[in-house]
Design an enzyme around this catalytic site. Structure first.
Site, mmCIF file in Angstrom:
data_model
loop_
_atom_site.group_PDB
_atom_site.id
_atom_site.type_symbol
_atom_site.label_atom_id
_atom_site.label_comp_id
_atom_site.label_asym_id
_atom_site.label_seq_id
_atom_site.Cartn_x
_atom_site.Cartn_y
_atom_site.Cartn_z
ATOM 1 N N HIS A 128 21.293 15.373 62.398
ATOM 2 C CA HIS A 128 20.600 16.651 62.168
ATOM 3 C C HIS A 128 20.697 17.027 60.693
ATOM 4 O O HIS A 128 21.531 16.497 59.963
ATOM 5 C CB HIS A 128 21.206 17.789 63.006
ATOM 6 C CG HIS A 128 20.785 17.763 64.439
ATOM 7 N ND1 HIS A 128 21.422 17.006 65.381
ATOM 8 C CD2 HIS A 128 19.771 18.395 65.086
ATOM 9 C CE1 HIS A 128 20.832 17.174 66.557
ATOM 10 N NE2 HIS A 128 19.817 18.003 66.410
ATOM 11 N N LYS A 132 23.068 22.330 59.981
ATOM 12 C CA LYS A 132 23.490 22.509 61.381
ATOM 13 C C LYS A 132 24.998 22.642 61.444
ATOM 14 O O LYS A 132 25.736 21.787 60.942
ATOM 15 C CB LYS A 132 23.008 21.352 62.251
ATOM 16 C CG LYS A 132 23.333 21.568 63.721
ATOM 17 C CD LYS A 132 22.610 20.580 64.608
ATOM 18 C CE LYS A 132 22.993 20.733 66.073
ATOM 19 N NZ LYS A 132 22.621 22.021 66.647
HETATM 20 P P1 NAD Z 1 19.875 29.248 61.313
HETATM 21 O O1 NAD Z 1 21.247 29.178 60.721
HETATM 22 O O2 NAD Z 1 18.698 28.956 60.437
HETATM 23 O O3 NAD Z 1 19.645 30.712 61.933
HETATM 24 C C1 NAD Z 1 20.652 31.421 62.608
HETATM 25 C C2 NAD Z 1 20.171 32.841 62.866
HETATM 26 O O4 NAD Z 1 21.201 33.534 63.592
HETATM 27 C C3 NAD Z 1 19.899 33.659 61.585
HETATM 28 O O5 NAD Z 1 18.792 34.513 61.791
HETATM 29 C C4 NAD Z 1 21.169 34.507 61.454
HETATM 30 O O6 NAD Z 1 20.945 35.717 60.729
HETATM 31 C C5 NAD Z 1 21.473 34.775 62.914
HETATM 32 N N1 NAD Z 1 22.878 35.142 63.113
HETATM 33 C C6 NAD Z 1 23.984 34.511 62.653
HETATM 34 N N2 NAD Z 1 25.105 35.201 63.009
HETATM 35 C C7 NAD Z 1 24.671 36.277 63.720
HETATM 36 C C8 NAD Z 1 25.339 37.355 64.356
HETATM 37 N N3 NAD Z 1 26.684 37.459 64.350
HETATM 38 N N4 NAD Z 1 24.577 38.292 65.004
HETATM 39 C C9 NAD Z 1 23.232 38.195 65.035
HETATM 40 N N5 NAD Z 1 22.542 37.178 64.443
HETATM 41 C C10 NAD Z 1 23.263 36.241 63.800
HETATM 42 O O7 NAD Z 1 19.883 28.288 62.576
HETATM 43 P P2 NAD Z 1 18.626 27.552 63.278
HETATM 44 O O8 NAD Z 1 18.427 26.218 62.668
HETATM 45 O O9 NAD Z 1 17.492 28.514 63.349
HETATM 46 O O10 NAD Z 1 19.204 27.318 64.751
HETATM 47 C C11 NAD Z 1 19.538 28.421 65.564
HETATM 48 C C12 NAD Z 1 20.201 27.943 66.843
HETATM 49 O O11 NAD Z 1 19.268 27.213 67.632
HETATM 50 C C13 NAD Z 1 21.394 26.997 66.600
HETATM 51 O O12 NAD Z 1 22.382 27.287 67.569
HETATM 52 C C14 NAD Z 1 20.784 25.635 66.841
HETATM 53 O O13 NAD Z 1 21.728 24.661 67.186
HETATM 54 C C15 NAD Z 1 19.853 25.971 67.976
HETATM 55 N N6 NAD Z 1 18.745 25.046 68.241
HETATM 56 C C16 NAD Z 1 18.439 24.847 69.534
HETATM 57 C C17 NAD Z 1 17.347 24.061 69.866
HETATM 58 C C18 NAD Z 1 16.997 23.912 71.324
HETATM 59 O O14 NAD Z 1 15.964 23.293 71.634
HETATM 60 N N7 NAD Z 1 17.792 24.475 72.235
HETATM 61 C C19 NAD Z 1 16.570 23.466 68.878
HETATM 62 C C20 NAD Z 1 16.908 23.698 67.546
HETATM 63 C C21 NAD Z 1 17.997 24.506 67.232
#
Ligand code: NAD
Length: 214
Positions: A128, A132
């Site tokens: 990734h 991540k």
């Molecule tokens: P990112 O770091 O770009 O975004 C994280 C978001 O969470 C940001 O908006 C941040 O402000 C917010 N955040 C962080 N701490 C917080 C808190 N305490 N309270 C409220 N908001 C908070 O991450 P990303 O690349 O967008 O990925 C987000 C999540 O999705 C990760 O857990 C990732 O592993 C997961 N993901 C899942 C899939 C799936 O298909 N299930 C696919 C891709 C990513």
């Protein structure tokens, strides 16, 4: 549909907003690490944030009593118990991977696993992007759970890779590899859109993305 996003400013949050607005849906609630903003009560909340936000997600769903689509990874058994509790009152769709390809890969892994005996080695590798945080990925853990035995997992955090998962089955003399690679976040956001549209018709309960696809 009027929807909300937890993790709004993140990479996935932004990609979800782009696709949902193309589909004509209206963002009325958003939360990220800087706080929350509500224009109107959403009909569904989408959570793609971090484990640190999970307590807030539970609070928001309890307060609003609206269905939840959650893709945040790094959740543990205690978090899943909380999702089960929410699912007594609202529909919850959870998956560590909302891509159709990974769901097909899951079916293939279950099939191959029936043909290989204990003498075969099985290892999972995932790559990734450098941002991540969790390791191994939620998807690698989900795929590992299908194999009904402990397997070695290998993680790489490189550049801007959207997500690559590979499962190797090997005996002395041969190796069988199943591999999936996401080329864009659309691989996930399309599944999130499908889930958010379907969840409005679901009874309270806990649903996996593979159940939604069926
Ligand atoms: P990112 O770091 O770009 O975004 C994280 C978001 O969470 C940001 O908006 C941040 O402000 C917010 N955040 C962080 N701490 C917080 C808190 N305490 N309270 C409220 N908001 C908070 O991450 P990303 O690349 O967008 O990925 C987000 C999540 O999705 C990760 O857990 C990732 O592993 C997961 N993901 C899942 C899939 C799936 O298909 N299930 C696919 C891709 C990513």
């Amino acid at each position: 549909m009027k929807y909300g996003i937890i993790g709004y400013s993140g990479r996935m949050g932004q990609a979800i907003e782009e696709l949902f607005s193309e589909a004509g849906h209206e963002l009325v609630y958003q939360m990220d690490e800087n706080g929350e903003k509500e224009i109107e009560k959403p009909e569904v909340v989408i959570d793609f944030s971090l484990k640190e936000a999970f307590a807030d997600t539970v609070r928001v769903i309890k307060e609003k009593e609206v269905p939840l689509v959650i893709g945040t990874t790094g959740l543990d058994d205690t978090d899943f118990a909380k999702l089960d509790e929410l699912a007594e009152k609202v529909a919850v769709i959870q998956s560590f991977n909302f891509s159709i390809g990974i769901n097909i890969l899951s079916e293939l892994i279950k099939k191959v696993n029936k043909y290989v005996d204990r003498d075969w080695d099985i290892e999972i590798s995932e790559t990734h992007h450098r941002f991540k945080k969790d390791k191994p990925s939620g998807t690698a853990i989900m795929l590992g759970d299908l194999l009904e035995r402990d397997v070695e997992m290998h993680s790489k955090r490189l550049g801007s890779e959207f997500g690559e998962h590979e499962v190797d089955f090997a005996s002395i003399g041969e190796v069988l590899t199943l591999k999936h690679r996401a080329y864009s976040r659309k691989a996930f956001t399309q599944g999130v859109l499908l889930s958010a549209e379907k969840i409005l018709d679901l009874e309270p309960g806990f649903y996996s993305f593979s159940e939604i696809l069926k």
